[in-house]
Design a protein around this motif. Structure first.
Motif, mmCIF file in Angstrom:
data_model
loop_
_atom_site.group_PDB
_atom_site.id
_atom_site.type_symbol
_atom_site.label_atom_id
_atom_site.label_comp_id
_atom_site.label_asym_id
_atom_site.label_seq_id
_atom_site.Cartn_x
_atom_site.Cartn_y
_atom_site.Cartn_z
ATOM 1 N N VAL A 141 7.315 -16.248 -3.248
ATOM 2 C CA VAL A 141 7.478 -15.112 -2.352
ATOM 3 C C VAL A 141 6.851 -15.448 -1.009
ATOM 4 O O VAL A 141 5.643 -15.709 -0.921
ATOM 5 C CB VAL A 141 6.826 -13.839 -2.923
ATOM 6 N N GLU A 142 7.710 -15.443 0.036
ATOM 7 C CA GLU A 142 7.230 -15.705 1.392
ATOM 8 C C GLU A 142 6.869 -14.398 2.083
ATOM 9 O O GLU A 142 7.449 -13.350 1.796
ATOM 10 C CB GLU A 142 8.298 -16.431 2.229
ATOM 11 N N SER A 143 5.966 -14.498 3.037
ATOM 12 C CA SER A 143 5.615 -13.354 3.872
ATOM 13 C C SER A 143 5.090 -13.880 5.208
ATOM 14 O O SER A 143 4.761 -15.059 5.340
ATOM 15 C CB SER A 143 4.562 -12.480 3.194
ATOM 16 N N GLY A 144 5.047 -12.983 6.193
ATOM 17 C CA GLY A 144 4.452 -13.333 7.468
ATOM 18 C C GLY A 144 5.425 -13.539 8.613
ATOM 19 O O GLY A 144 5.012 -13.774 9.745
ATOM 20 N N CYS A 181 3.280 -18.443 1.294
ATOM 21 C CA CYS A 181 4.199 -18.610 0.175
ATOM 22 C C CYS A 181 3.375 -18.601 -1.100
ATOM 23 O O CYS A 181 2.624 -19.546 -1.356
ATOM 24 C CB CYS A 181 4.967 -19.913 0.299
ATOM 25 N N THR A 236 12.117 -15.899 4.933
ATOM 26 C CA THR A 236 11.557 -14.892 5.840
ATOM 27 C C THR A 236 12.005 -15.222 7.262
ATOM 28 O O THR A 236 11.994 -16.381 7.675
ATOM 29 C CB THR A 236 10.019 -14.841 5.731
#
Length: 121
Positions: A5-8, A22, A115
């Protein structure tokens, strides 16, 4: 079995910074190389940076000196610090990891959902 799961991601002005994360979860026995890739509209997916389990890194020439990849093995998480961002860095950024799955001990490559990073004034 394994999820990334990616974020940012987000919108940033040229010259700005973003930090992508990640996080890997699931039936993980061992994570080998983790990497970041990106794909801009109309372009093929390209390698941005990789980091091995021992911490060795490699970068695409276009991001050397501006991006830094790192990982926290205790958290099964990789990071991409992106500085001095340019409009040409605009793309969907994907995380990838080569993971040995617990119990069955089979090694496979896994991908996150991506993302969006947009660099624009």
């Amino acid at each position: 079995q394994v999820q990334l799961v990616e974020s940012g991601g987000g919108l940033v002005q040229p010259g700005g910074s973003l930090r992508l994360s990640c996080a890997a979860s699931g039936r993980i026995f061992r994570i080998y190389t983790m990497g970041w890739y990106r794909q801009a509209p109309g372009n093929q997916r390209e390698l941005v940076a990789t980091v091995t389990g021992a911490g060795s890194t490699d970068y695409a020439d276009s991001v050397k000196g501006r991006f830094t990849i790192s990982r926290d093995n205790a958290k099964n998480t990789a990071y991409l610090q992106m500085d001095e961002l340019k409009p040409e860095d605009t793309a969907v950024y994907y995380c990838s990891a080569r993971v040995q799955v617990a119990i069955i001990l089979r090694t496979s490559d896994y991908w996150g959902q991506g993302t969006q990073v947009t660099v624009s004034s």
